[in-house]
Enzyme design. Structure first.
Site: not given
Ligand code: PMM
Length: 268
Positions: A204, A242
């Site tokens: 991020k 994640r």
């Molecule tokens: N961040 C993203 C998408 N989904 N879900 C959860 N539970 N927590 C997060 O911090 C989160 C998420 C955005 O990031 P990406 O583009 O890497 O998916």
């Protein structure tokens, strides 16, 4: 949890896995690297993102959820829409990851209660298009813990069982970099609510800003920082991280586990 964005526009992996074949291959590779769950998402939530039609989201995610589930992979569906969660559950998904914690779709809580799946309720204040305007807190950690506690109450009132719920502070969602660091350094206050905690720090922008200052390093150069965050999160009691690069964060959480186990009193 390995991240599988089947989107053309996610900040790190957008466009890389837009065919079903490429997405399934990557999901299988992350599972082989040791991911316990693969999180399939069809709608980008990056800051400023415009919503996509539900049919587009379904067409992107369902074939991937179905194929990965058939291969024996545990799949999570990253969606804020109850109809998508429901269709993904029928296609084999075992978990729903809702970045809005049930706020974006009033039908979500009942859907989760009926399906009986594990449910990640992330802290969220507003859609991605406008969320930056909502990054105003009295005390970000107390406010996020309080707002997530209110989500838990609403979910349980709708019939969701407490043992289905996983909480996530939502790094970067209506949060500045300073807010994210507060939430990480005081993770224990969220863990103290008694629910498993999931964290999404991977690649991020607050990590890019930490490393590059005014010229943030690009997402692909943020994996070592992600690994450090994974180790610290695990040591602070997180249940799940994640991440985009599974193998390196798996090593990190193993280090954290060994470290924590060795410091337990009965180990000496
Ligand atoms: N961040 C993203 C998408 N989904 N879900 C959860 N539970 N927590 C997060 O911090 C989160 C998420 C955005 O990031 P990406 O583009 O890497 O998916």
């Amino acid at each position: 949890m390995g991240i599988l964005n089947v989107t053309p526009d996610s900040f790190s992996d957008g466009g890389r896995y837009s065919s079903t074949t490429a997405a399934v291959e990557h999901g299988l590779a992350m599972a082989a690297d040791g991911a316990d769950v693969i999180d399939v998402g069809g709608e980008s939530t990056r800051p400023g993102a415009i919503r996509i039609p539900v049919d587009t989201e379904l067409a992107r995610v369902l074939p991937v959820v179905r194929d990965l589930s058939r291969c024996g992979v545990t799949v999570s569906i990253d969606t804020t829409r109850a109809v998508v969660a429901d269709a993904a559950a029928r296609a084999g998904a075992a978990m729903v990851n809702d970045v809005s914690g049930g706020l974006a779709d009033p039908a979500m809580a009942k859907c989760i209660a009926a399906a009986g799946l594990s449910y990640v309720a992330m802290h969220w204040r507003a859609p991605s298009r406008t969320m930056a305007q909502h990054a105003l807190y009295r005390d970000v950690v107390a406010d996020v813990v309080g707002e997530l506690g209110a989500r838990v109450e609403a979910l349980v009132d709708a019939g969701v069982k407490p043992n289905q719920i996983i909480l996530d502070p939502g790094l970067g969602f209506a949060k500045t970099a300073a807010h994210n660091w507060q939430l990480l350094s005081r993770l224990a206050e969220l863990v103290a609510l008694g629910y498993p905690v999931l964290l999404g720090a991977s690649r991020k922008s607050f990590l890019g800003e930490l490393l590059g200052g005014a010229t943030p390093v690009p997402p692909a150069a943020r994996d070592a920082a992600t690994v450090a965050a994974s180790a610290l999160a695990a040591a602070a009691g997180a249940f799940c991280v994640r991440v985009h690069d599974v193998a390196s964060s798996l090593d990190a959480v193993r280090v954290a586990d060994a470290w924590t186990a060795a410091s337990a009193p009965n180990h000496r």
